[in-house]
Write a protein that holds these residues in place. Structure first.
Motif, short mmCIF file in Angstrom:
data_model
loop_
_atom_site.label_atom_id
_atom_site.label_comp_id
_atom_site.label_asym_id
_atom_site.label_seq_id
_atom_site.Cartn_x
_atom_site.Cartn_y
_atom_site.Cartn_z
N PHE A 158 0.82 -1.22 0.00
CA PHE A 158 0.00 0.00 0.00
C PHE A 158 0.85 1.26 0.00
O PHE A 158 2.04 1.23 0.30
N ASN A 159 0.18 2.38 -0.32
CA ASN A 159 0.88 3.66 -0.32
C ASN A 159 0.09 4.75 0.40
O ASN A 159 0.39 5.93 0.25
N GLY A 160 -0.96 4.37 1.14
CA GLY A 160 -1.79 5.41 1.76
C GLY A 160 -2.60 4.88 2.93
O GLY A 160 -2.47 3.72 3.35
N GLY B 13 3.92 -15.63 2.79
CA GLY B 13 2.51 -15.24 2.80
C GLY B 13 1.72 -15.99 1.75
O GLY B 13 2.26 -16.41 0.73
N ASP B 14 0.44 -16.18 2.01
CA ASP B 14 -0.40 -16.88 1.04
C ASP B 14 -1.48 -15.99 0.44
O ASP B 14 -2.22 -16.38 -0.44
N LEU B 15 -1.57 -14.73 0.92
CA LEU B 15 -2.58 -13.80 0.40
C LEU B 15 -1.95 -12.42 0.24
O LEU B 15 -1.32 -11.91 1.18
N LEU B 16 -2.12 -11.81 -0.93
CA LEU B 16 -1.64 -10.44 -1.15
C LEU B 16 -2.83 -9.50 -1.05
O LEU B 16 -3.91 -9.80 -1.58
N CYS B 17 -2.63 -8.36 -0.39
CA CYS B 17 -3.71 -7.40 -0.22
C CYS B 17 -3.34 -6.09 -0.90
O CYS B 17 -2.31 -5.48 -0.57
N ILE B 18 -4.17 -5.65 -1.83
CA ILE B 18 -3.87 -4.47 -2.62
C ILE B 18 -5.06 -3.51 -2.59
O ILE B 18 -6.21 -3.94 -2.74
N ASP C 84 -9.06 -4.19 -2.51
CA ASP C 84 -10.02 -3.20 -2.02
C ASP C 84 -10.30 -2.24 -3.17
O ASP C 84 -9.41 -1.49 -3.59
N ALA C 85 -11.51 -2.30 -3.70
CA ALA C 85 -11.89 -1.43 -4.82
C ALA C 85 -13.05 -0.54 -4.39
O ALA C 85 -13.94 -0.21 -5.18
N THR C 86 -13.06 -0.16 -3.10
CA THR C 86 -14.21 0.54 -2.53
C THR C 86 -14.56 1.83 -3.28
O THR C 86 -15.73 2.12 -3.48
N SER C 87 -13.56 2.61 -3.67
CA SER C 87 -13.89 3.90 -4.30
C SER C 87 -13.71 3.87 -5.81
O SER C 87 -13.58 4.92 -6.44
N SER C 88 -13.70 2.67 -6.40
CA SER C 88 -13.60 2.59 -7.87
C SER C 88 -14.60 1.61 -8.48
O SER C 88 -15.03 1.80 -9.61
N MET C 89 -15.00 0.58 -7.74
CA MET C 89 -15.92 -0.39 -8.31
C MET C 89 -17.23 0.29 -8.69
O MET C 89 -17.76 1.08 -7.92
N ALA C 90 -17.73 -0.03 -9.89
CA ALA C 90 -18.95 0.57 -10.45
C ALA C 90 -18.69 1.96 -11.03
O ALA C 90 -19.59 2.61 -11.53
N GLY C 91 -17.42 2.40 -10.97
CA GLY C 91 -17.06 3.67 -11.61
C GLY C 91 -16.11 3.42 -12.77
O GLY C 91 -16.26 3.98 -13.85
N ILE C 92 -15.13 2.53 -12.55
CA ILE C 92 -14.20 2.21 -13.63
C ILE C 92 -14.33 0.72 -13.96
O ILE C 92 -14.83 -0.07 -13.14
N PHE C 93 -13.87 0.35 -15.15
CA PHE C 93 -13.91 -1.07 -15.50
C PHE C 93 -12.77 -1.79 -14.79
O PHE C 93 -11.62 -1.36 -14.83
N LEU C 94 -13.08 -2.88 -14.12
CA LEU C 94 -12.06 -3.69 -13.44
C LEU C 94 -12.12 -5.10 -14.02
O LEU C 94 -13.22 -5.67 -14.11
N ASN C 95 -10.97 -5.62 -14.40
CA ASN C 95 -10.95 -7.00 -14.88
C ASN C 95 -10.86 -7.93 -13.69
O ASN C 95 -9.79 -8.22 -13.17
N LEU C 96 -12.03 -8.40 -13.24
CA LEU C 96 -12.08 -9.11 -11.97
C LEU C 96 -11.35 -10.44 -12.00
O LEU C 96 -10.96 -10.96 -10.95
N SER C 97 -11.10 -10.98 -13.19
CA SER C 97 -10.39 -12.26 -13.22
C SER C 97 -8.92 -12.12 -12.84
O SER C 97 -8.25 -13.13 -12.62
N ASP C 98 -8.42 -10.89 -12.71
CA ASP C 98 -7.03 -10.70 -12.26
C ASP C 98 -6.84 -10.76 -10.74
O ASP C 98 -5.73 -10.54 -10.26
N ALA C 99 -7.90 -11.01 -9.99
CA ALA C 99 -7.73 -11.20 -8.54
C ALA C 99 -8.80 -12.17 -8.03
O ALA C 99 -9.73 -12.50 -8.77
N ASP C 100 -8.66 -12.59 -6.78
CA ASP C 100 -9.55 -13.62 -6.23
C ASP C 100 -10.63 -13.09 -5.31
O ASP C 100 -11.70 -13.68 -5.19
N ILE C 101 -10.33 -11.99 -4.61
CA ILE C 101 -11.32 -11.44 -3.69
C ILE C 101 -11.38 -9.94 -3.95
O ILE C 101 -10.34 -9.25 -3.93
N TRP C 102 -12.55 -9.43 -4.25
CA TRP C 102 -12.74 -7.99 -4.47
C TRP C 102 -13.82 -7.52 -3.51
O TRP C 102 -14.75 -8.27 -3.21
N PHE C 103 -13.72 -6.29 -3.05
CA PHE C 103 -14.82 -5.78 -2.23
C PHE C 103 -14.94 -4.27 -2.38
O PHE C 103 -13.99 -3.58 -2.76
#
Ligand SMILES: *Cc1c(COP(=O)(O)O)cnc(C)c1O
Length: 352
Positions: A86-88, A126-131, A162-181
């Motif tokens: 993360f950066n913020g 680690g077994d899970l990356l969080c972005i 974590d796509a809280t402030s972008s999901m439904a605003g920008i196109f996200l290719n969801l197949s590039d990750a396993d858990i989105w919220f």
């Protein structure tokens, strides 16, 4: 007052009408184990898959907030440890909440002016990356091509985004990750109190093998309830109804994204040509499309916020350490063209 705060933000104009419909149709007192409620949930999930182009084999769950999703992931999706990149401030908070539950949690910080350093990231054991795809606190984002690179490099790990402030605003290719919220009070244009969690088949099989069952919101339990279109607890049925109705009226994510990018270009152009108000992020390739932070002296920042408020526009406060020297402008889909134009004219006319 029109809120350009990057969440909670301006809600869709259709909300009062949808709420009246919900009341008329008995949604407000609907039993959450009833056939009608199961149909409502099933319908909402199928609309989400359709309108947001969610892969057909991904599962969708309802939670109360993005913060709850942080905790659900920490409880139910981590085998040994997670690595938080993360950066913020939001990425930091996700790391902090997770660390309280698991002392093995690792972090990898990068500067807000830099792209996510895919080459340098190491998952260790680690077994899970969080972005955090869109860092709402400083207006930066991880691009689709970077997410794709991360997916390729860490193909055996789970990736949570974590796509809280972008999901439904920008196109996200969801197949590039396993858990989105994401919670719905940002780009969905809905009142707060509902969030979505979207999981790949790989995430679900990992979660089932971990089989964590200690909490009311253990993902194994949430998943088993969702097989019957139900939730462990009484969900925010009105929130789900508002989501369902708004999705029915929503344009395709590609059309929404195009509009967001057009407005983003106008905002960038505007603030690139102001005398004292400057874009906080100078690296154009990491700027968020949906949250635009603007920096100036603290005196000017308070003055601008006050003058905008007098015109009927609420600007977002700077976040955390950037509070006094910046404000943020939401570029969310529910904002009307006229409102965006008016606020743009306000800035141009101010001469700041
Ligand atoms: C707003 C926000 C959150 C917190 O959302 P809640 O619904 O309040 O829990 C988390 N992450 C990001 C990136 C956000 O913008």
């Amino acid at each position: 007052m029109i809120s350009f705060y990057p969440g909670p933000s301006r809600v869709l104009d259709t909300i009062p009408q949808y709420v009246a419909e919900a009341h008329r149709e008995g949604i407000l007192s609907m039993n959450h184990r009833s056939e009608e409620c199961m149909l409502l949930i099933q319908r909402t999930i199928s609309l989400l898959k359709d309108k947001l182009e969610i892969p057909i084999d991904y599962s969708i769950y309802f939670t109360s907030s993005a913060t709850e999703c942080w905790e659900i992931i920490a409880q139910s999706a981590v085998e040994k440890s997670s690595v938080h990149i993360f950066n913020g401030a939001f990425g930091q908070k996700w790391f902090d909440y997770t660390r309280r539950l698991n002392s093995n949690t690792k972090s990898f910080e990068f500067h807000r002016e830099d792209s996510i350093p895919v080459e340098d990231i190491s998952a260790h054991d680690g077994d899970l990356l969080c972005i955090t795809q869109n860092e709402t606190s400083n207006g930066t984002q991880v691009s689709g091509s970077e997410l794709e690179k991360i997916r390729k490099k860490f193909n055996d790990k789970l990736i949570a985004v974590d796509a809280t402030s972008s999901m439904a605003g920008i196109f996200l290719n969801l197949s590039d990750a396993d858990i989105w919220f994401a919670s719905v009070q940002k780009c969905f244009g809905l009142p707060a109190g509902l969030a979505l969690m979207i999981c790949s088949p790989k995430a679900i099989s990992r979660i089932k093998s971990i089989n964590e069952r200690l909490h009311y919101n253990s993902l194994t339990y949430i998943d088993s309830m969702m097989q019957k279109w139900q939730t462990p607890f009484t969900p925010n049925v009105l929130g789900i109804y508002l989501l369902m109705r708004s999705l029915q009226d929503r344009d395709s994510i590609h059309d929404v994204y195009q509009k967001i990018v057009q407005r983003f270009d106008l905002w960038i152009d505007l603030f690139s040509n102001m005398r004292s108000l400057k874009l906080l992020i100078s690296n154009a390739s990491v700027r968020s499309n949906t949250v635009i932070p603007v920096a100036a002296s603290s005196g000017l920042i308070s003055k601008v916020k006050l003058e905008a408020r007098k015109m009927g526009y609420i600007l977002g406060e700077g976040y955390g350490e950037l509070k006094n020297e910046s404000f943020r402008v939401a570029n969310f889909p529910a904002l009307a063209d006229q409102e965006v134009n008016n606020l743009m004219n306000f800035f141009t006319d101010s001469g700041y």
